[in-house]
Design a protein around this motif. Sequence first.
Motif, PDB file in Angstrom:
ATOM      1  N   ARG A  19       1.010  -1.177   0.018  1.00 47.95           N
ATOM      2  CA  ARG A  19       0.260   0.120   0.429  1.00 47.95           C
ATOM      3  C   ARG A  19       0.976   0.886  -0.006  1.00 47.95           C
ATOM      4  O   ARG A  19       0.339   2.412  -1.027  1.00 47.95           O
ATOM      5  CB  ARG A  19      -1.022  -0.031   1.270  1.00 47.95           C
ATOM      6  N   GLN A  22       2.006   1.185  -3.611  1.00 51.71           N
ATOM      7  CA  GLN A  22       1.480   2.237  -4.326  1.00 51.71           C
ATOM      8  C   GLN A  22       0.649   3.862  -4.334  1.00 51.71           C
ATOM      9  O   GLN A  22       0.866   4.144  -5.502  1.00 51.71           O
ATOM     10  CB  GLN A  22      -0.244   1.081  -4.017  1.00 51.71           C
ATOM     11  N   ASP A  84      -5.153   3.191  -6.646  1.00 56.47           N
ATOM     12  CA  ASP A  84      -5.182   1.615  -8.046  1.00 56.47           C
ATOM     13  C   ASP A  84      -5.494   2.547  -9.239  1.00 56.47           C
ATOM     14  O   ASP A  84      -6.191   2.615  -9.525  1.00 56.47           O
ATOM     15  CB  ASP A  84      -5.086   0.658  -7.313  1.00 56.47           C
TER      16      ASP A  84
END
Length: 114
Positions: A19, A22, A84
């Motif tokens: 995460r 990302q 995303d």
Amino acid sequence: MPIRPTQTSPARLQRWLERRKQVGSRIREIRTSQGLTQMSLALEAGLSRNMVIGIEWGEKSVAYERLWDIADVLGVNIQELLSDDSSRSSSEGHRPGSAKGSTKSKLSVDPEAR
């Protein structure tokens, strides 16, 4: 709920790393599309350049308040930093004062956008 770092499962640690990478990748993508340097983002967001580097590479955790600061500088909704590739909109971020940007941050959530 783990209270010590040694109590956090390897799977959870891996999810956190993914995460961070990302979000950092999104920040870097938007920053470079706007022609901003890491230093200019850092100065405007109240961070050090090393912190921006660490965030972009997913090596540093960041307080969620700082995500709002970064989103403000980039002129995007904070959701753009958290999305995303498969879920984000086709619109790129726009710095305030740019041709497509507004003069204030877009931090509100449109309930009909869901």
